[in-house]
Scaffold this motif. Structure first.
Motif, PDB file in Angstrom:
ATOM      1  N   ALA A 122       0.864  -1.185   0.000  1.00 26.87           N
ATOM      2  CA  ALA A 122       0.000   0.000   0.000  1.00 26.87           C
ATOM      3  C   ALA A 122       0.902   1.237   0.000  1.00 26.87           C
ATOM      4  O   ALA A 122       1.295   1.737   1.051  1.00 26.87           O
ATOM      5  N   GLN A 123       1.243   1.712  -1.187  1.00 23.75           N
ATOM      6  CA  GLN A 123       2.241   2.775  -1.328  1.00 23.75           C
ATOM      7  C   GLN A 123       1.838   4.098  -0.681  1.00 23.75           C
ATOM      8  O   GLN A 123       2.701   4.849  -0.231  1.00 23.75           O
ATOM      9  N   PHE A 124       0.546   4.383  -0.596  1.00 21.84           N
ATOM     10  CA  PHE A 124       0.124   5.590   0.116  1.00 21.84           C
ATOM     11  C   PHE A 124       0.414   5.455   1.618  1.00 21.84           C
ATOM     12  O   PHE A 124       0.754   6.412   2.278  1.00 21.84           O
ATOM     13  N   VAL A 125       0.281   4.244   2.142  1.00 16.86           N
ATOM     14  CA  VAL A 125       0.522   4.000   3.571  1.00 16.86           C
ATOM     15  C   VAL A 125       2.019   3.941   3.839  1.00 16.86           C
ATOM     16  O   VAL A 125       2.490   4.475   4.854  1.00 16.86           O
ATOM     17  N   SER A 126       2.778   3.316   2.966  1.00 12.67           N
ATOM     18  CA  SER A 126       4.222   3.167   3.194  1.00 12.67           C
ATOM     19  C   SER A 126       4.992   4.475   2.979  1.00 12.67           C
ATOM     20  O   SER A 126       6.158   4.572   3.355  1.00 12.67           O
ATOM     21  N   GLY A 127       4.357   5.450   2.350  1.00 14.91           N
ATOM     22  CA  GLY A 127       5.016   6.730   2.110  1.00 14.91           C
ATOM     23  C   GLY A 127       5.701   6.833   0.765  1.00 14.91           C
ATOM     24  O   GLY A 127       6.296   7.859   0.464  1.00 14.91           O
ATOM     25  N   LYS A 128       5.641   5.785  -0.058  1.00 10.81           N
ATOM     26  CA  LYS A 128       6.248   5.862  -1.394  1.00 10.81           C
ATOM     27  C   LYS A 128       5.466   6.774  -2.318  1.00 10.81           C
ATOM     28  O   LYS A 128       5.984   7.247  -3.315  1.00 10.81           O
ATOM     29  N   LEU A 129       4.201   6.999  -1.988  1.00  9.81           N
ATOM     30  CA  LEU A 129       3.364   7.953  -2.739  1.00  9.81           C
ATOM     31  C   LEU A 129       2.778   8.969  -1.792  1.00  9.81           C
ATOM     32  O   LEU A 129       2.563   8.752  -0.652  1.00  9.81           O
TER      33      LEU A 129
END
Length: 129
Positions: A122-129
């Motif tokens: 979940a890239q929004f959660v991981s901070g990648k997005l």
């Protein structure tokens, strides 16, 4: 993101379908302030018996030109949604020479944990997005 699904009857040429998707994307970029490469679209064409699209007692009929646009997105302001609906309808009616009553739009909101763009993350959660 957003993910945009478009359902139509088998009535449009490849060029018309491309035009519709391009318009919807550009309006999403303008109204939702998303990056140009943030483009996720799926179009599905149906036989006449595969979609029933009545008017909710608004007094109009839909034809083989009908388009159903579903937008799955993070939360957007009421103003941005209304602007999106108006601009999509205006530009599609002009480009495809169809009536505004042929365009049904629904926006479904979700949150950051509801998206994985690949690798099961979940890239929004991981901070990648």
């Amino acid at each position: 993101m957003p993910l945009i699904r478009v359902d139509t009857f088998k009535n449009y040429s490849d060029e018309q379908l491309k035009t519709a998707l391009d318009i919807i994307h550009q309006v999403a970029v303008n109204c939702f302030q998303i990056p140009d490469r943030d483009r996720y679209q799926i179009i599905t064409q149906h036989a006449p018996n595969e979609m029933v699209l009545l008017d909710t007692n608004l007094g109009f009929t839909r034809s083989k030109d009908a388009l159903v646009i579903q937008v799955f997105s993070r939360k957007r302001s009421k103003e941005a949604k209304l602007k999106f609906y108006r601009q999509v309808a205006t530009e599609l009616t002009q480009a495809l020479q169809i009536k505004g009553s042929e365009i049904l739009i629904s926006l479904v909101e979700n949150g950051d944990a509801d998206w994985s763009f690949g690798w099961g993350e979940a890239q929004f959660v991981s901070g990648k997005l």
